[in-house]
Design an enzyme around this catalytic site. Structure first.
Site, PDB file in Angstrom:
ATOM      1  CD1 TRP A  90      -2.328  -2.182   1.544  1.00  0.00           C
ATOM      2  CD2 TRP A  90      -3.031  -0.996  -0.221  1.00  0.00           C
ATOM      3  NE1 TRP A  90      -3.370  -2.872   0.954  1.00  0.00           N
ATOM      4  CE2 TRP A  90      -3.813  -2.167  -0.124  1.00  0.00           C
ATOM      5  CE3 TRP A  90      -3.282  -0.107  -1.264  1.00  0.00           C
ATOM      6  CZ2 TRP A  90      -4.838  -2.458  -1.037  1.00  0.00           C
ATOM      7  CZ3 TRP A  90      -4.303  -0.398  -2.169  1.00  0.00           C
ATOM      8  CH2 TRP A  90      -5.064  -1.557  -2.049  1.00  0.00           C
ATOM      9  CG  ASP A 121      -3.549   4.221   3.716  1.00  0.00           C
ATOM     10  OD1 ASP A 121      -4.654   4.073   4.267  1.00  0.00           O
ATOM     11  OD2 ASP A 121      -3.197   3.580   2.694  1.00  0.00           O
ATOM     12  CE  LYS A 180      -8.920  -2.814   3.318  1.00  0.00           C
ATOM     13  NZ  LYS A 180      -8.052  -2.024   2.470  1.00  0.00           N
TER      14      LYS A 180
END
Ligand SMILES: *Cc1c(COP(=O)(O)O)cnc(C)c1O
Length: 357
Positions: A100, A169, A193
């Site tokens: 990511w 993030d 999530k």
């Protein structure tokens, strides 16, 4: 019967939250469903306000921060962050701890000169580089990092201390542990999530960093425009926000972020203990960088993977297959995964080892 869903995202939601949504699906307020109301209606505006207040309570967000609900996912923020936060600067610092981070770095490269302050690539993404090895650029407009690497299973248990605004993030670990928001310039997280179903991204941004977006910034990604419009510059996904609100209510009822962290630690320990007690299961991540949210492991005998996944499904343990880039197993155990699900998985792993070890 509902399975235990170890999906990395969109992920499992608490049954009580789903039941409440089911009860209110036909009639939420004034006889209409949250799927049917206008985002500009008073009842919906109240829901936005209540969701912000719940986030403020849960995360102790100081009042010099704005909370936005935006579309485009965390991936949209990979672009929105440089567009909004460059503020006349040229260079930005990024820390690369996994897949990511790499995606965020690639996207930011279209808008800014990206420097890599630190990278875990050299150690195969098995540990987070110590802060005293980071090469920080004092002219950077901000430093971006990924506190939990959802694919590689690495997590920061500490917050980097830098002079420039810190951008995180937190898609896969927001609300999973207490943090000090005042250490951050900006936090963003996709909802799917730890906060609800897919469709919205929460952005928590320090107010003084807003108002200087690049002229090319699309209106929907312009933080100050969206702040003025209370995140309703255009139609926001009303049902996703409604579900986020239910999730935040649920988390408060569970005792909030400090209580959920204790449970998250206990859950992760159950799995890491099984992995560590044998050489049948392998986890290469350094002890101090192991994720509480995404527990990854391989087999000493890799050919056992398919059998493991098949047998796990047969006892109601679903979506354990690792990311296609890495293979192996990944158990995503976000806030909503109950202890009983993790215990069932740990017992299954022990039995599987007894049979095939
Ligand atoms: C899932 C995830 C993303 C991508 O989120 P989208 O909403 O699909 O764009 C980005 N960063 C992290 C850390 C993630 O876990």
């Amino acid at each position: 019967m509902r399975c235990y869903n170890f999906s990395p995202g969109p992920s499992m939601l608490p049954e009580s939250v789903l039941k409440k949504a089911e009860r209110e699906l036909l009639e939420w307020k004034n006889g209409a469903s949250a799927l049917e109301v206008s985002h500009r209606s008073p009842e919906f505006q109240e829901l936005i306000e209540k969701s912000k207040q719940a986030l403020i309570r849960l995360m102790a967000i100081p009042d010099n921060y704005e909370i936005l609900f935006l579309q485009g996912g965390a991936t949209g923020q990979f672009a929105a962050v440089p567009m909004n936060l460059l503020r006349g600067g040229q260079t930005v610092d990024y820390v690369n701890t996994g897949l990511w981070s790499q995606k965020a770095i690639a996207e930011a490269g279209a808008y800014a000169e990206v420097r890599i302050a630190a990278s875990a690539e050299e150690n195969g993404f098995t540990s987070i580089p110590k802060m005293n090895t980071w090469k920080l650029n004092e002219k950077a407009a901000y430093l971006h990092y990924t506190p939990n690497e959802t694919v590689h299973g690495l997590e920061f248990y500490w917050t980097p201390e830098v002079e420039v605004p810190l951008v995180a993030d937190m898609s896969s670990n927001i609300l999973s542990r207490p943090i000090d928001v005042s250490q951050f310039g900006l936090i963003y997280a996709g909802a799917q999530k730890n906060m609800g179903p897919a469709g919205l991204t929460v952005v928590i941004v320090r107010k003084d960093l807003m108002g200087n977006a690049l002229p090319i910034t699309p209106s929907v990604f312009d933080y100050s425009l969206q702040a003025k419009a209370n995140s309703c510059y255009n139609t926001l996904p009303t049902f996703t926000l409604y579900m986020i609100h239910l999730m935040l209510e649920w988390l408060e009822a569970e005792g909030g972020v400090a209580a959920i962290m204790e449970r998250n630690e206990a859950k992760a320990k159950l799995l890491y203990d099984v992995i560590d007690s044998s050489d049948f299961y392998l986890n290469k991540i350094a002890y101090e960088s192991r994720s509480l949210m995404n527990v990854v492991f391989d087999f000493a005998k890799p050919e056992l993977l398919e059998v493991f996944l098949r047998n796990a499904e047969a006892v109601g343990l679903y979506n354990l297959k690792g990311h296609r880039a890495l293979g192996g197993v990944r158990a995503s155990i976000y806030n909503a995964m109950p202890m009983s699900g993790v215990r069932t998985l740990a017992e299954f792993m022990t039995e599987f080892q007894a049979k095939y070890g």
